[in-house]
Design a protein around this motif. Structure first.
Motif, PDB file in Angstrom:
ATOM      1  N   ARG A 178       9.582   3.702  -6.010  1.00 43.01           N
ATOM      2  CA  ARG A 178       9.025   3.896  -7.362  1.00 43.01           C
ATOM      3  C   ARG A 178       9.877   3.181  -8.401  1.00 43.01           C
ATOM      4  NH1 ARG A 178       6.112   5.963  -3.374  1.00 43.01           N
ATOM      5  NH2 ARG A 178       4.192   6.893  -4.151  1.00 43.01           N
ATOM      6  N   ALA A 179      11.171   3.118  -8.180  1.00 45.20           N
ATOM      7  CA  ALA A 179      12.030   2.400  -9.115  1.00 45.20           C
ATOM      8  C   ALA A 179      11.679   0.907  -9.127  1.00 45.20           C
ATOM      9  CB  ALA A 179      13.502   2.590  -8.735  1.00 45.20           C
ATOM     10  N   MET A 180      11.462   0.331  -7.951  1.00 49.30           N
ATOM     11  CA  MET A 180      11.081  -1.084  -7.884  1.00 49.30           C
ATOM     12  C   MET A 180       9.721  -1.317  -8.520  1.00 49.30           C
ATOM     13  SD  MET A 180      12.408  -2.558  -4.223  1.00 49.30           S
ATOM     14  CE  MET A 180      12.443  -4.241  -4.827  1.00 49.30           C
ATOM     15  N   HIS A 181       8.785  -0.405  -8.261  1.00 45.66           N
ATOM     16  CA  HIS A 181       7.449  -0.524  -8.857  1.00 45.66           C
ATOM     17  C   HIS A 181       7.550  -0.469 -10.378  1.00 45.66           C
ATOM     18  CE1 HIS A 181       3.602   1.001 -10.417  1.00 45.66           C
ATOM     19  NE2 HIS A 181       3.046   0.331  -9.416  1.00 45.66           N
ATOM     20  N   GLY A 234      -2.496   3.919  -4.150  1.00 44.91           N
ATOM     21  CA  GLY A 234      -1.452   3.890  -5.165  1.00 44.91           C
ATOM     22  C   GLY A 234      -0.053   3.852  -4.612  1.00 44.91           C
ATOM     23  N   THR A 235       0.105   3.462  -3.346  1.00 47.86           N
ATOM     24  CA  THR A 235       1.428   3.376  -2.735  1.00 47.86           C
ATOM     25  C   THR A 235       2.014   1.983  -2.936  1.00 47.86           C
ATOM     26  OG1 THR A 235       0.820   4.982  -1.027  1.00 47.86           O
ATOM     27  CG2 THR A 235       2.697   3.549  -0.564  1.00 47.86           C
ATOM     28  N   PRO A 236       3.219   1.865  -3.505  1.00 46.09           N
ATOM     29  CA  PRO A 236       3.848   0.549  -3.690  1.00 46.09           C
ATOM     30  C   PRO A 236       4.381   0.011  -2.365  1.00 46.09           C
ATOM     31  CG  PRO A 236       5.304   2.271  -4.484  1.00 46.09           C
ATOM     32  CD  PRO A 236       4.035   2.960  -4.060  1.00 46.09           C
ATOM     33  N   PHE A 237       3.491  -0.509  -1.536  1.00 46.44           N
ATOM     34  CA  PHE A 237       3.825  -0.825  -0.148  1.00 46.44           C
ATOM     35  C   PHE A 237       4.759  -2.029  -0.023  1.00 46.44           C
ATOM     36  CE2 PHE A 237       0.125  -3.361  -1.126  1.00 46.44           C
ATOM     37  CZ  PHE A 237       0.304  -4.544  -0.425  1.00 46.44           C
ATOM     38  N   VAL A 238       4.654  -3.003  -0.931  1.00 41.72           N
ATOM     39  CA  VAL A 238       5.550  -4.159  -0.854  1.00 41.72           C
ATOM     40  C   VAL A 238       6.995  -3.711  -1.090  1.00 41.72           C
ATOM     41  CG1 VAL A 238       6.160  -6.379  -1.887  1.00 41.72           C
ATOM     42  CG2 VAL A 238       3.757  -5.791  -1.535  1.00 41.72           C
ATOM     43  N   ALA A 239       7.208  -2.870  -2.097  1.00 42.77           N
ATOM     44  CA  ALA A 239       8.551  -2.351  -2.370  1.00 42.77           C
ATOM     45  C   ALA A 239       9.090  -1.581  -1.169  1.00 42.77           C
ATOM     46  CB  ALA A 239       8.526  -1.450  -3.604  1.00 42.77           C
ATOM     47  N   MET A 240       8.233  -0.795  -0.520  1.00 41.56           N
ATOM     48  CA  MET A 240       8.677  -0.007   0.632  1.00 41.56           C
ATOM     49  C   MET A 240       9.062  -0.913   1.799  1.00 41.56           C
ATOM     50  SD  MET A 240       6.121   3.312   0.510  1.00 41.56           S
ATOM     51  CE  MET A 240       7.113   4.247   1.677  1.00 41.56           C
ATOM     52  N   LEU A 241       8.315  -1.992   2.017  1.00 38.92           N
ATOM     53  CA  LEU A 241       8.657  -2.933   3.082  1.00 38.92           C
ATOM     54  C   LEU A 241      10.000  -3.606   2.814  1.00 38.92           C
ATOM     55  CD1 LEU A 241       5.201  -4.640   3.763  1.00 38.92           C
ATOM     56  CD2 LEU A 241       6.474  -3.185   5.345  1.00 38.92           C
ATOM     57  N   VAL A 242      10.223  -4.031   1.570  1.00 37.46           N
ATOM     58  CA  VAL A 242      11.473  -4.700   1.208  1.00 37.46           C
ATOM     59  C   VAL A 242      12.655  -3.744   1.372  1.00 37.46           C
ATOM     60  CG1 VAL A 242      12.758  -5.731  -0.699  1.00 37.46           C
ATOM     61  CG2 VAL A 242      10.367  -6.363  -0.328  1.00 37.46           C
ATOM     62  N   ILE A 243      12.483  -2.500   0.930  1.00 37.82           N
ATOM     63  CA  ILE A 243      13.557  -1.511   1.039  1.00 37.82           C
ATOM     64  C   ILE A 243      13.906  -1.236   2.495  1.00 37.82           C
ATOM     65  CG2 ILE A 243      14.088   0.941   0.665  1.00 37.82           C
ATOM     66  CD1 ILE A 243      12.443   0.645  -1.971  1.00 37.82           C
TER      67      ILE A 243
END
Length: 494
Positions: free
Chosen positions: A326-329, A348-357
């Motif tokens: 959520r911080a990245m989003h 509404g899931t920030p999936f790109v941020a989750m993959l990067v993390i």
């Protein structure tokens, strides 16, 4: 007021209430686990007092955060507040320096929560290596940590793909599986008479403690490390854009989690020192709950404890995974990170941020030492809290924010409290944690921390160039949309 994001469609979905937000944040009481043996190493049994004071510090800070979360209901917690408040509407020059400050605060927050995934994956690998001989014969601890991280990150990504509401359901399951045994393991030593109060009162402070500059800096560093765990329940506010009723849900989720943390942190440390004594804790610094379980429940209790701890670590990873994504989003939505990090799926899931993390933490696992990663992470958390509290003071003082609706208000004069704790974080706790790191793990973790934080500068300038290109492109095309980077059309100070 614009509700659009940089790509015009990547809003988070309002799908949870305060109980679900609390369920996700319930990983925070378990953040004490890697520090149960760390604090007594420096302050003996006074670690109990440090935890209590640190959670109370969390109440002071989170009261300000609750007001900010309800004033800016589309902002994602600490990273969202700071970005919005420091942004300048009509800045002069090529770049908005205020926007850079807010973005740096959000980046610091991201770096504070992000490494939790690697820290606890390493611990899970270590527990599995010690618990199952067949695994120890086949894999090294590093390999088990890497495999554990890959399995956990993949599982959490799949579960949370379907939205934060499903992540909250997983939080309920993991909380029941880990918190209840933790409560039993905490209360049982008191109930069975295994706790010796003399273990606490007889070793309240180290014999060589002195109130000189060396020990004062250590104390500030200890508070910074403790804050990383004991104040982290502010993460309940980061889901502000996803609560159904932010003005009601955010304060409830925050304070409920804070109360649980207060009793959990104080009682768990008291039970561990009360049963083992300070010397016993220092003999088992990484997992002192295991000998406590042996003393109370025998060998069977040890097996249950390890299983509980592994479940607890998955819950902590879940909390950190969602908070850092959520911080990245939020940074992407505000134009402080490249727009790709703001991409969300239909739920509404920030999936790109989750993959990067997930990928970043698989790299961090290679460091192999949780203490070094935590030390670097604590630098980011100290910066994020300090700047966020200064953002609260600015939002209370500046006339541009005077007429905003504030559904939840902190008590009168709270900006002075926020300023005090902002200065406590920056520079005092920052200086303390850097000094403590130099004593404990050398300068490597400090340089890693500052290197990761400084990487934000070139990333931010790249993002500003990207934003200008998009703005120039949209200016040449017929469109009536407003700038999609604003969380709210509130005139910011120039």
């Amino acid at each position: 007021m614009s509700e659009n994001r940089l790509d015009g469609s990547d809003d988070l979905e309002r799908s949870i209430d305060w109980k679900q937000g609390l369920a996700i944040a319930l990983g925070v009481p378990l953040l004490i686990l890697p520090s149960l043996g760390y604090l007594p190493m420096y302050v003996s049994a006074a670690a109990i007092l440090i935890w209590g004071i640190s959670v109370l510090q969390g109440f002071m800070q989170s009261t300000a955060y609750a007001e900010m979360a309800t004033t800016f209901p589309k902002a994602s917690g600490l990273p969202g507040f700071a970005q919005h408040v420091f942004r300048t509407e009509n800045y002069k020059g090529k770049y908005d320096k205020g926007k850079l400050i807010g973005g740096f605060s959000a980046w610091s927050y991201w770096f504070a929560w992000n490494p939790v995934l690697a820290i606890f994956s390493i611990l899970v690998g270590g527990y599995l290596h010690g618990l199952f001989p067949v695994l120890a014969e086949t894999f090294t601890e590093y390999q088990l940590a890497l495999i554990s991280g890959l399995v956990i990150f993949t599982g959490l990504f799949v579960v949370n793909w379907f939205g934060l509401k499903d992540g909250a359901k997983l939080g309920y399951v993991l909380a029941a599986f880990s918190l209840i045994p933790l409560v039993v393991l905490t209360v049982a030593p008191f109930a069975t008479g295994k706790v010796e109060l003399s273990n606490i009162t007889g070793s309240w402070m180290p014999a060589d403690w002195a109130w000189d500059m060396h020990h004062i800096l250590i104390l500030f560093g200890i508070f910074a490390i403790a804050q990383w765990s004991a104040c982290a329940w502010e993460t309940a506010a980061i889901y502000g854009p996803e609560y159904k009723n932010p003005s009601r849900d955010v304060p409830k989720a925050l304070y409920a989690c804070g109360i649980i943390c207060f009793f959990s942190f104080v009682l768990v440390q008291s039970a561990v020192i009360g049963v083992l004594g300070v010397e016993g804790v220092l003999a088992e610094p990484l997992s002192p709950l295991i000998p406590v379980a042996q003393a109370v429940f025998g060998q069977a209790g040890t097996m249950v404890t390890i299983i509980m701890l592994i479940a607890a670590m998955v819950l902590i990873i879940q909390t950190a995974y969602l908070g850092s994504s959520r911080a990245m989003h939020s940074m992407s939505s505000e134009g402080n990170l490249p727009r790709v990090f703001g991409k969300t799926n239909r739920q509404g899931t920030p999936f790109v941020a989750m993959l990067v993390i997930g990928a970043f933490n698989l790299v961090l696992i290679s460091m192999g030492t949780p203490a070094a990663i935590l030390a670097a992470s604590a630098i980011g958390y100290t910066c994020a809290n300090g700047i966020s509290l200064f953002a609260y003071v600015r939002a209370k003082n500046h006339p541009a924010f005077a007429n905003l609706e504030r559904p939840f208000r902190a008590p009168k004069g709270w900006k002075k409290v926020a300023l005090l704790f902002g200065l406590f974080n920056l520079p005092l706790c920052l200086a303390g944690v850097v000094y403590l790191n130099s004593l404990e793990v050398g300068w490597t973790s400090t340089w890693v921390g500052f290197l990761v934080l400084s990487l934000y500068i070139p990333i931010w300038f790249y993002t500003q160039r990207e934003s200008r290109r998009l703005k120039d492109k949209s200016a040449t095309a017929p469109s009536s949309d407003e700038d999609a980077g604003d969380l709210q059309r509130v005139p910011n100070p120039s």
